[in-house]
Scaffold this active site. Structure first.
Site, mmCIF file in Angstrom:
data_model
loop_
_atom_site.group_PDB
_atom_site.id
_atom_site.type_symbol
_atom_site.label_atom_id
_atom_site.label_comp_id
_atom_site.label_asym_id
_atom_site.label_seq_id
_atom_site.Cartn_x
_atom_site.Cartn_y
_atom_site.Cartn_z
ATOM 1 N N TRP A 120 88.864 -33.195 -3.688
ATOM 2 C CA TRP A 120 88.653 -33.520 -2.267
ATOM 3 C C TRP A 120 87.187 -33.377 -1.889
ATOM 4 O O TRP A 120 86.662 -34.171 -1.113
ATOM 5 C CB TRP A 120 89.561 -32.678 -1.376
ATOM 6 C CG TRP A 120 91.007 -32.901 -1.681
ATOM 7 C CD1 TRP A 120 91.905 -31.997 -2.151
ATOM 8 C CD2 TRP A 120 91.732 -34.144 -1.566
ATOM 9 N NE1 TRP A 120 93.123 -32.579 -2.333
ATOM 10 C CE2 TRP A 120 93.057 -33.894 -1.984
ATOM 11 C CE3 TRP A 120 91.405 -35.436 -1.151
ATOM 12 C CZ2 TRP A 120 94.046 -34.884 -2.003
ATOM 13 C CZ3 TRP A 120 92.375 -36.430 -1.170
ATOM 14 C CH2 TRP A 120 93.676 -36.155 -1.594
ATOM 15 N N ASP B 117 86.648 -28.486 5.367
ATOM 16 C CA ASP B 117 87.935 -29.158 5.186
ATOM 17 C C ASP B 117 88.962 -28.062 4.903
ATOM 18 O O ASP B 117 88.956 -27.458 3.841
ATOM 19 C CB ASP B 117 87.824 -30.137 4.003
ATOM 20 C CG ASP B 117 89.151 -30.798 3.651
ATOM 21 O OD1 ASP B 117 90.177 -30.497 4.299
ATOM 22 O OD2 ASP B 117 89.159 -31.630 2.718
ATOM 23 N N LYS C 259 99.883 -30.678 5.279
ATOM 24 C CA LYS C 259 99.934 -29.571 4.336
ATOM 25 C C LYS C 259 100.472 -28.289 4.992
ATOM 26 O O LYS C 259 101.068 -27.492 4.316
ATOM 27 C CB LYS C 259 98.565 -29.294 3.725
ATOM 28 C CG LYS C 259 97.895 -30.516 3.110
ATOM 29 C CD LYS C 259 98.263 -30.758 1.680
ATOM 30 C CE LYS C 259 97.864 -32.122 1.149
ATOM 31 N NZ LYS C 259 96.474 -32.474 1.339
HETATM 32 C C1 LIG Z 1 95.443 -33.586 0.998
HETATM 33 C C2 LIG Z 1 94.047 -33.233 1.231
HETATM 34 C C3 LIG Z 1 93.116 -34.174 1.735
HETATM 35 C C4 LIG Z 1 93.477 -35.611 2.005
HETATM 36 O O1 LIG Z 1 94.206 -35.728 3.166
HETATM 37 P P1 LIG Z 1 94.699 -37.137 3.713
HETATM 38 O O2 LIG Z 1 95.264 -36.750 5.029
HETATM 39 O O3 LIG Z 1 95.721 -37.652 2.737
HETATM 40 O O4 LIG Z 1 93.541 -38.051 3.825
HETATM 41 C C5 LIG Z 1 91.822 -33.751 1.947
HETATM 42 N N1 LIG Z 1 91.436 -32.498 1.692
HETATM 43 C C6 LIG Z 1 92.280 -31.579 1.193
HETATM 44 C C7 LIG Z 1 91.804 -30.187 0.924
HETATM 45 C C8 LIG Z 1 93.622 -31.914 0.947
HETATM 46 O O5 LIG Z 1 94.479 -30.996 0.456
#
Ligand SMILES: *Cc1c(COP(=O)(O)O)cnc(C)c1O
Length: 354
Positions: free
Chosen positions: A100, A167, A191
């Protein structure tokens, strides 16, 4: 049969949230109308959006501290570019801790210089780099707090003299941090917060408006701030379910209460991984994630039995990501300690038999 859902994302949500969400799709609070057929400008939905936004700030301890909470679309992946679009004038720093982070770096490079301040790529991201120097004069420094795929998690956050961006997609609301250290936090809902389809962005208003480029309205945080996260039709269902999950968390006692349970779950599985010779952990011990535990089976002849026993116990979503292999047990907020116990019992039984 009761299922134990260890899926990495989309993932488990509280059962009571699911029930309320299902009811609201048929009839929102006895109104005779569905959540998904009313106007997003109706007072019923505006109240949902405002509750969700204020709950997010409240849970993070950021109420009235100069931050705005937004529920946007396009996933965390759109934030990879929105962050750079809004904040990158010349040079930004990124800590490269996994897939990511790499994707965020790739998007940011479209907008300016990107310094990869440190990376753990040479070891397939099985640890978090430490002791690195952060260059001066960055427009911002970007981190990924939890590396969903590799099962590593930042335990400490650097102090920086530029905006700190994080993030937090896969560990938002899972542990207590001083969230005021961060200037912008983003997290895809699927998540730990709700269904896929919305992304929480918590941004400190003072960091915006400093780049010279023109920003398209939909990607400009200021647009969404000025319209109270209703510039265009918001994702009404994901926002509603996220609101319910945050309410559930608040009723449980907030982030510090869930953090205790999350620590118990993580301790339970990691002590099994450490003691049981049939399994070996993927991530470096000091960097292991409380959300995603990655591990391998050391004796391939036992794999079939392990998979079968897991299936029979109702365990779902345990396969590792293709870039790591093995197994990954994702233990988000809504997963009970009991579910982790059932998995751990199967793991220890395999040692006795094997
Ligand atoms: C799943 C995830 C993403 C991507 O998220 P999307 O909503 O599918 O774009 C980005 N960063 C992390 C840490 C993730 O676990």
């Amino acid at each position: 049969m009761k299922k134990h859902n260890f899926s990495a994302g989309p993932c488990i949500l509280p059962q009571e949230v699911m029930k309320k969400a299902a009811e609201a799709v048929i009839d929102l609070n006895g109104s005779g109308l569905s959540l998904i057929e009313i106007s997003h400008r109706s007072s019923a939905f505006v109240e949902i959006m405002e509750t969700a936004r204020s709950l997010a700030l409240e849970l993070l301890g950021l109420t009235e501290k100069g931050y705005t909470a937004l529920f946007l679309q396009g996933g965390a992946s759109t934030q990879f570019l929105a962050v750079a679009y809004n904040l990158l004038e010349k040079k930004a720093g990124y800590l490269n801790t996994g897939t990511w982070s790499l994707k965020a770096i790739k998007e940011a490079r479209l907008f300016g210089d990107v310094v990869e301040v440190a990376s753990s790529q040479e070891k397939n991201f099985n640890y978090i780099p430490k002791g690195y120097d952060i260059p001066k004069g960055l427009d911002y420094f970007h981190l990924t707090s939890n590396n969903t795929i590799f099962g590593t998690q930042l335990k400490e956050f650097p102090t920086v003299d530029c905006p700190l961006i994080c993030d937090m997609s896969s560990d938002i609301f899972s542990r207590q941090l001083d969230f005021s250290k961060f200037d912008l936090i983003y997290a895809g809902a699927q998540k730990n917060m709700g269904p896929a389809g919305t992304t929480l962005v918590v941004v400190k208003d003072a960091i915006l408006g400093k780049v010279s480029r023109k920003i398209p309205s939909m990607l400009d945080y200021k647009t969404h701030i000025s319209k109270d996260s209703m510039f265009n039709t918001p994702p009404v269902f994901p926002v509603y379910v996220s609101m319910l999950t945050m309410q559930w968390l608040k009723d449980l006692g907030g982030i510090s209460a869930i953090e205790e349970t999350n620590e118990k779950k993580a301790n339970l599985i990691y002590s099994e991984i450490d003691l049981n010779p049939v399994f070996s952990g993927f991530a470096a011990k000091e960097d292991r994630s409380n959300m995603n535990a990655t591990f391998n089976i050391t004796d391939d002849t036992l794999k079939e039995t392990f998979d079968k026993n897991c299936k029979e116990a109702g365990i779902n979503g345990l396969n590792g990501h293709r870039s790591v292999g093995g197994y990954r047990a994702s233990m988000y907020n809504a997963l009970s300690l009991e579910s982790v116990g059932i998995l751990v019992d199967i793991m220890s039984e395999l040692e006795r038999k094997g």
